[in-house]
Design an enzyme around this catalytic site. Structure first.
Site, mmCIF file in Angstrom:
data_model
loop_
_atom_site.group_PDB
_atom_site.id
_atom_site.type_symbol
_atom_site.label_atom_id
_atom_site.label_comp_id
_atom_site.label_asym_id
_atom_site.label_seq_id
_atom_site.Cartn_x
_atom_site.Cartn_y
_atom_site.Cartn_z
ATOM 1 N N SER A 16 0.768 -1.181 0.050
ATOM 2 C CA SER A 16 -0.003 0.033 0.017
ATOM 3 C C SER A 16 0.936 1.235 0.041
ATOM 4 O O SER A 16 1.711 1.387 0.576
ATOM 5 C CB SER A 16 -1.025 -0.096 1.276
ATOM 6 O OG SER A 16 -1.385 1.064 1.233
ATOM 7 N N THR A 64 -9.010 -1.574 1.908
ATOM 8 C CA THR A 64 -8.539 -1.834 0.589
ATOM 9 C C THR A 64 -8.728 -3.399 0.308
ATOM 10 O O THR A 64 -9.337 -4.074 1.380
ATOM 11 C CB THR A 64 -7.122 -1.658 0.209
ATOM 12 O OG1 THR A 64 -6.876 -1.752 -1.096
ATOM 13 C CG2 THR A 64 -6.137 -2.216 1.005
ATOM 14 N N LYS A 68 -13.230 -4.169 1.017
ATOM 15 C CA LYS A 68 -14.063 -3.186 0.867
ATOM 16 C C LYS A 68 -15.708 -3.320 0.811
ATOM 17 O O LYS A 68 -16.357 -2.579 1.212
ATOM 18 C CB LYS A 68 -13.840 -2.727 -0.427
ATOM 19 C CG LYS A 68 -12.611 -1.996 -0.644
ATOM 20 C CD LYS A 68 -12.554 -1.217 -2.170
ATOM 21 C CE LYS A 68 -10.930 -0.714 -2.228
ATOM 22 N NZ LYS A 68 -10.834 0.168 -3.409
ATOM 23 N N ASN A 88 -14.099 2.354 1.218
ATOM 24 C CA ASN A 88 -13.029 2.650 1.283
ATOM 25 C C ASN A 88 -12.269 3.542 2.372
ATOM 26 O O ASN A 88 -11.291 3.678 2.601
ATOM 27 C CB ASN A 88 -12.090 2.842 -0.068
ATOM 28 C CG ASN A 88 -12.243 4.363 -0.209
ATOM 29 O OD1 ASN A 88 -13.190 5.129 0.195
ATOM 30 N ND2 ASN A 88 -11.513 4.647 -1.239
ATOM 31 N N ASP A 101 -13.130 6.726 -3.865
ATOM 32 C CA ASP A 101 -12.634 6.498 -5.007
ATOM 33 C C ASP A 101 -13.323 7.253 -6.271
ATOM 34 O O ASP A 101 -12.956 7.850 -7.247
ATOM 35 C CB ASP A 101 -12.813 5.218 -5.520
ATOM 36 C CG ASP A 101 -11.596 4.131 -4.987
ATOM 37 O OD1 ASP A 101 -10.829 4.763 -4.623
ATOM 38 O OD2 ASP A 101 -11.872 2.868 -5.000
HETATM 39 P P1 NAP Z 1 -12.105 -5.906 -10.342
HETATM 40 O O1 NAP Z 1 -13.194 -5.783 -9.435
HETATM 41 O O2 NAP Z 1 -11.487 -7.276 -9.994
HETATM 42 O O3 NAP Z 1 -12.294 -5.947 -11.688
HETATM 43 C C1 NAP Z 1 -11.547 -6.117 -12.777
HETATM 44 C C2 NAP Z 1 -12.115 -5.783 -14.198
HETATM 45 O O4 NAP Z 1 -11.171 -6.162 -15.048
HETATM 46 C C3 NAP Z 1 -13.711 -6.464 -14.819
HETATM 47 O O5 NAP Z 1 -14.377 -5.604 -15.408
HETATM 48 C C4 NAP Z 1 -12.993 -7.708 -15.513
HETATM 49 O O6 NAP Z 1 -13.760 -8.137 -16.462
HETATM 50 C C5 NAP Z 1 -11.626 -6.884 -16.180
HETATM 51 N N1 NAP Z 1 -10.878 -8.032 -16.736
HETATM 52 C C6 NAP Z 1 -9.985 -8.936 -15.755
HETATM 53 N N2 NAP Z 1 -9.106 -9.362 -16.535
HETATM 54 C C7 NAP Z 1 -9.359 -9.167 -17.927
HETATM 55 C C8 NAP Z 1 -9.178 -9.563 -19.027
HETATM 56 N N3 NAP Z 1 -8.151 -10.588 -19.167
HETATM 57 N N4 NAP Z 1 -9.696 -9.196 -20.311
HETATM 58 C C9 NAP Z 1 -10.631 -8.314 -20.070
HETATM 59 N N5 NAP Z 1 -11.077 -7.800 -19.015
HETATM 60 C C10 NAP Z 1 -10.515 -8.164 -17.826
HETATM 61 O O7 NAP Z 1 -10.817 -4.836 -10.091
HETATM 62 P P2 NAP Z 1 -10.965 -3.265 -9.754
HETATM 63 O O8 NAP Z 1 -10.898 -3.187 -8.263
HETATM 64 O O9 NAP Z 1 -12.096 -2.737 -10.409
HETATM 65 O O10 NAP Z 1 -9.694 -2.701 -10.217
HETATM 66 C C11 NAP Z 1 -9.286 -2.609 -11.678
HETATM 67 C C12 NAP Z 1 -8.125 -1.761 -11.806
HETATM 68 O O11 NAP Z 1 -8.240 -0.549 -11.322
HETATM 69 C C13 NAP Z 1 -6.919 -2.363 -11.102
HETATM 70 O O12 NAP Z 1 -6.038 -2.247 -12.047
HETATM 71 C C14 NAP Z 1 -6.919 -1.357 -9.946
HETATM 72 O O13 NAP Z 1 -5.293 -1.403 -9.495
HETATM 73 C C15 NAP Z 1 -7.440 -0.015 -10.365
HETATM 74 N N6 NAP Z 1 -7.722 0.707 -9.460
HETATM 75 C C16 NAP Z 1 -7.103 1.955 -9.445
HETATM 76 C C17 NAP Z 1 -7.446 2.846 -8.484
HETATM 77 C C18 NAP Z 1 -6.919 4.224 -8.675
HETATM 78 O O14 NAP Z 1 -6.733 4.847 -7.411
HETATM 79 N N7 NAP Z 1 -6.053 4.709 -9.301
HETATM 80 C C19 NAP Z 1 -8.840 2.712 -7.706
HETATM 81 C C20 NAP Z 1 -9.214 1.332 -7.808
HETATM 82 C C21 NAP Z 1 -8.825 0.628 -8.814
HETATM 83 P P3 NAP Z 1 -14.865 -9.206 -16.288
HETATM 84 O O15 NAP Z 1 -16.023 -8.501 -15.612
HETATM 85 O O16 NAP Z 1 -15.368 -9.639 -17.364
HETATM 86 O O17 NAP Z 1 -14.425 -10.270 -15.131
#
Ligand code: NAP
Length: 270
Positions: A16, A64, A68, A88, A101
């Protein structure tokens, strides 16, 4: 001197960036009686863990992965947290939970002069990050199009958020006029930095990529090669933290200090 304790709970929690961001802001503001900890909390003891932290005088915590959703029954989630379906940030003084977020993304878009009101905005993904994006964008007056590998998940997300958004393929979304893309999938995240969720992108689009490790994703490179503009997600992480900082302390922190601390820590890791 009484120490005002805040922190982040997760499992695992070693990576983190929140402690360095928040502690850098406390130092910059001379808030020497504040401390931000990282707390590894196993999933099966979330309820007890929250009670222990409250009893030990913690003012609040960030939450985190993987907690969450799990913390929601044990706090009073506000309207944003209820809509997004995830907490969060917790304030133990009132036992409330929110989700920063949404404001983190919207503030960072505004800081980069990306105006979304009235624009067609494509959201890639339908996970937790996409939920925050779709909620924030729809409430800011954007026409949202969701593109996700699993269309059913996109449908469930839009229904449960109670917002207006369409579901399309990437090609359809670009044909429909989407020129701003918010990337909310995990595709291209370290260590699989050579992956991208899109084979090709049109000329001149604006991309906000929520991924911040690596600092420049393959998708960001594709967009720039096609004459577009790309922004990485570190600013969102910092601004969601800044919103939590304000909630606990009443002071809005220096975002540039937090950004620099997070950036330096990431640089050392890569
Ligand atoms: P999550 O809930 O696990 O969702 C993952 C998403 O990615 C789903 O829509 C999934 O699609 C898709 N996905 C995963 N593997 C895939 C593949 N091989 N091909 C196509 N689609 C795929 O994750 P999350 O928490 O939303 O986080 C997503 C990203 O956002 C991460 O990289 C995280 O680090 C980033 N993030 C950044 C911040 C920031 O503050 N910058 C905050 C939150 C998250 P399906 O629905 O089809 O499974």
């Amino acid at each position: 001197m009484t120490i005002h304790k805040v922190g982040v709970i997760g499992f695992p929690i070693d990576h983190s960036l929140s402690p360095v961001m928040h502690n850098a802001a406390f130092a910059a503001l001379g808030m020497t009686d504040w401390l931000y900890d990282k707390i590894a909390l196993m999933p099966d003891i979330v309820k007890i863990g929250l009670r222990e932290l409250r009893d030990h005088g913690y003012i609040g915590v960030n939450v985190t992965i993987p907690h969450k959703q799990a913390v929601m029954p044990f706090v009073k989630p506000d309207a944003i947290a209820r809509a997004v379906g995830a907490v969060n940030t917790i304030d133990f003084r009132k036992n409330t939970g929110t989700n920063t977020d949404v404001i983190g993304l919207m503030d960072d878009l505004a800081a980069h002069d990306v105006m979304v009101s009235g624009e067609t905005v494509i959201v890639l993904g339908a996970g937790g990050a996409a939920r925050a994006a779709v909620y924030g964008l729809a409430n800011a007056g954007a026409q949202v199009i969701v593109v996700n590998r699993t269309a059913d998940k996109a449908r469930e997300m839009i229904e449960s958020l109670g917002v207006k958004a369409e579901i399309m393929s990437a090609d359809q979304a670009f044909d429909a006029g989407g020129r701003i893309v918010i990337h909310c999938t995990s595709v291209g995240m370290h260590p699989k930095a050579d992956e991208s969720p899109l084979e090709a992108v049109p000329q001149g689009i604006t991309l906000y990529d929520m991924i911040y490790r690596p600092a420049k994703t393959r998708l960001m490179g594709q967009v720039e090669a096609a004459g577009g503009r790309s922004i990485g997600g570190l600013g969102m992480l910092v601004r969601q933290g800044a919103a939590a900082f304000k909630l606990w302390t009443g002071v809005y922190p220096p975002v540039d200090v937090m950004l620099q601390a997070a950036h330096e820590t990431l640089e050392k890791r890569i």
